[in-house]
Design an enzyme around this catalytic site. Structure first.
Site, mmCIF file in Angstrom:
data_model
loop_
_atom_site.group_PDB
_atom_site.id
_atom_site.type_symbol
_atom_site.label_atom_id
_atom_site.label_comp_id
_atom_site.label_asym_id
_atom_site.label_seq_id
_atom_site.Cartn_x
_atom_site.Cartn_y
_atom_site.Cartn_z
ATOM 1 N N ALA A 1 -3.214 -5.668 -3.251
ATOM 2 C CA ALA A 1 -2.137 -6.052 -2.330
ATOM 3 C C ALA A 1 -2.280 -7.496 -1.852
ATOM 4 O O ALA A 1 -1.283 -8.221 -1.753
ATOM 5 C CB ALA A 1 -2.138 -5.102 -1.130
ATOM 6 N N CYS B 1 -4.807 2.986 10.024
ATOM 7 C CA CYS B 1 -5.344 4.344 10.144
ATOM 8 C C CYS B 1 -6.842 4.269 10.454
ATOM 9 O O CYS B 1 -7.562 5.241 10.237
ATOM 10 C CB CYS B 1 -5.087 5.146 8.865
ATOM 11 S SG CYS B 1 -5.840 4.421 7.400
ATOM 12 N N ASP C 1 1.012 -1.195 -4.958
ATOM 13 C CA ASP C 1 -0.193 -0.363 -4.812
ATOM 14 C C ASP C 1 -1.125 -0.640 -5.992
ATOM 15 O O ASP C 1 -0.667 -0.985 -7.085
ATOM 16 C CB ASP C 1 0.166 1.132 -4.763
ATOM 17 C CG ASP C 1 -0.912 1.957 -4.070
ATOM 18 O OD1 ASP C 1 -0.753 2.281 -2.873
ATOM 19 O OD2 ASP C 1 -1.942 2.269 -4.722
ATOM 20 N N SER C 2 -2.422 -0.457 -5.756
ATOM 21 C CA SER C 2 -3.394 -0.715 -6.826
ATOM 22 C C SER C 2 -3.575 0.494 -7.741
ATOM 23 O O SER C 2 -4.202 0.382 -8.796
ATOM 24 C CB SER C 2 -4.750 -1.117 -6.230
ATOM 25 O OG SER C 2 -5.208 -0.098 -5.373
ATOM 26 N N ASP D 1 0.727 -0.649 5.235
ATOM 27 C CA ASP D 1 0.078 0.631 5.586
ATOM 28 C C ASP D 1 -1.223 0.749 4.780
ATOM 29 O O ASP D 1 -1.332 1.583 3.869
ATOM 30 C CB ASP D 1 1.036 1.794 5.280
ATOM 31 C CG ASP D 1 0.448 3.144 5.670
ATOM 32 O OD1 ASP D 1 -0.544 3.179 6.422
ATOM 33 O OD2 ASP D 1 1.003 4.173 5.221
ATOM 34 N N PHE E 1 0.866 -1.181 0.000
ATOM 35 C CA PHE E 1 0.000 0.000 0.000
ATOM 36 C C PHE E 1 0.909 1.240 0.000
ATOM 37 O O PHE E 1 0.784 2.131 0.832
ATOM 38 C CB PHE E 1 -0.954 0.020 1.208
ATOM 39 C CG PHE E 1 -1.813 -1.207 1.346
ATOM 40 C CD1 PHE E 1 -2.984 -1.340 0.609
ATOM 41 C CD2 PHE E 1 -1.446 -2.234 2.208
ATOM 42 C CE1 PHE E 1 -3.788 -2.476 0.743
ATOM 43 C CE2 PHE E 1 -2.238 -3.372 2.339
ATOM 44 C CZ PHE E 1 -3.413 -3.499 1.612
HETATM 45 C C1 SAM Z 1 -3.107 4.777 3.632
HETATM 46 S S1 SAM Z 1 -2.679 4.897 1.932
HETATM 47 C C2 SAM Z 1 -0.985 4.448 1.980
HETATM 48 C C3 SAM Z 1 -0.055 5.588 2.259
HETATM 49 C C4 SAM Z 1 1.380 5.300 1.951
HETATM 50 N N1 SAM Z 1 1.824 4.080 2.562
HETATM 51 C C5 SAM Z 1 2.244 6.462 2.356
HETATM 52 O O1 SAM Z 1 2.994 6.327 3.322
HETATM 53 O O2 SAM Z 1 2.180 7.517 1.714
HETATM 54 C C6 SAM Z 1 -3.404 3.456 1.213
HETATM 55 C C7 SAM Z 1 -2.926 3.095 -0.194
HETATM 56 O O3 SAM Z 1 -3.474 1.825 -0.498
HETATM 57 C C8 SAM Z 1 -3.823 1.794 -1.870
HETATM 58 N N2 SAM Z 1 -4.820 0.723 -1.971
HETATM 59 C C9 SAM Z 1 -6.121 0.725 -1.591
HETATM 60 N N3 SAM Z 1 -6.660 -0.493 -1.737
HETATM 61 C C10 SAM Z 1 -5.670 -1.295 -2.224
HETATM 62 C C11 SAM Z 1 -5.595 -2.682 -2.566
HETATM 63 N N4 SAM Z 1 -6.638 -3.506 -2.427
HETATM 64 N N5 SAM Z 1 -4.411 -3.164 -3.009
HETATM 65 C C12 SAM Z 1 -3.336 -2.353 -3.152
HETATM 66 N N6 SAM Z 1 -3.353 -1.042 -2.840
HETATM 67 C C13 SAM Z 1 -4.503 -0.522 -2.378
HETATM 68 C C14 SAM Z 1 -4.268 3.172 -2.212
HETATM 69 O O4 SAM Z 1 -4.072 3.430 -3.587
HETATM 70 C C15 SAM Z 1 -3.342 4.021 -1.296
HETATM 71 O O5 SAM Z 1 -2.205 4.409 -2.027
#
Ligand code: SAM
Length: 213
Positions: free
Chosen positions: A93, A153, A65-66, A113, A43
């Site tokens: 993920a 979070c 990341d997606s 995360d 993520f």
């Molecule tokens: C809380 S943010 C992460 C912040 C990042 N780790 C940072 O420190 O800047 C969540 C991230 O998860 C990604 N995301 C959401 N659902 C997802 C999934 N099923 N698989 C992969 N990535 C995902 C979103 O695109 C987003 O970038």
């Protein structure tokens, strides 16, 4: 610039404000563990944890990341920091972690995360199960004496519950886990007593030991 590392982030069209400021001090904490390590940043968004780990001396970093836009930004941020050891996986993920497990990949550090997996109270049970699945996959991918950085979070997930989920996830796959450090949101995201939802960021720095039980 965060913790001495440069980033270009999409202020318009990006996620949140363009940057997840709340984990700033936890990303700084990671820098001490990173030298010489192989890191999986799950993520990753634009690479906040992973790029900082690489700048602190990680030998190789894989960001998952997606979001296609976020992955493009990871590559850009690697370039502006002169890094050539950043790989990316664009996709879900959970699927990516399962595939890495099947390929028998191992990392020294896995950072999880995720977005809030318990967005509403009524999602509590499904959300806790998702955190458990995720933490099990993360622990599975760690080599001997690896470090799991497990963040949340979600205001509906208490620090105690997250710690318990990590303990249970370790137990399920025969890992003995030790909580080395716990991090919270940085002081630019103050907690207001009486408004519980302002206390939402958690990060557990967990050592995973195998062959110990
Ligand atoms: C809380 S943010 C992460 C912040 C990042 N780790 C940072 O420190 O800047 C969540 C991230 O998860 C990604 N995301 C959401 N659902 C997802 C999934 N099923 N698989 C992969 N990535 C995902 C979103 O695109 C987003 O970038």
């Amino acid at each position: 610039e965060e913790n001495g590392v440069r980033f270009e982030v999409p202020m318009e069209g990006g996620q949140k404000t363009g940057w997840f400021y709340d984990h700033r001090m936890n990303r700084q904490r990671l820098q001490a563990y990173a030298p010489g390590k192989r890191v999986l940043d799950v993520f990753s968004y634009v690479g906040g944890w992973g790029i900082q780990a690489a700048c602190a001396g990680a030998t190789q970093v894989t960001c998952v990341d997606s979001s296609a836009g976020a992955i493009d930004s990871v590559h850009h941020n690697a370039k502006i920091n002169g890094l050539d050891n950043i790989e990316t996986i664009e996709g879900d993920a959970f699927d990516a972690l399962k595939a890495l497990c099947d390929e028998k990949e191992k990392f020294d550090i896995v950072v999880l995360d995720p977005p809030a997996l318990i967005p509403r109270r009524r999602d509590q049970k499904a959300g806790e199960e998702a955190y458990a699945r995720l933490n099990q996959l993360g622990l599975r991918l760690l080599g001997r004496d690896g470090l799991l950085v497990s963040a949340s979070c979600s205001m509906h997930l208490s620090q105690e519950k997250l710690t318990d989920i990590i303990r249970g996830s370790g137990r399920k796959i025969d890992r003995f886990v030790q909580l080395l450090e716990q991090g919270h949101q940085a002081p630019d995201h103050p907690v207001v007593p009486g408004i519980p939802e302002t206390d939402y960021i958690k990060s557990c720095f967990v050592r995973s030991l195998t062959g110990f039980l």
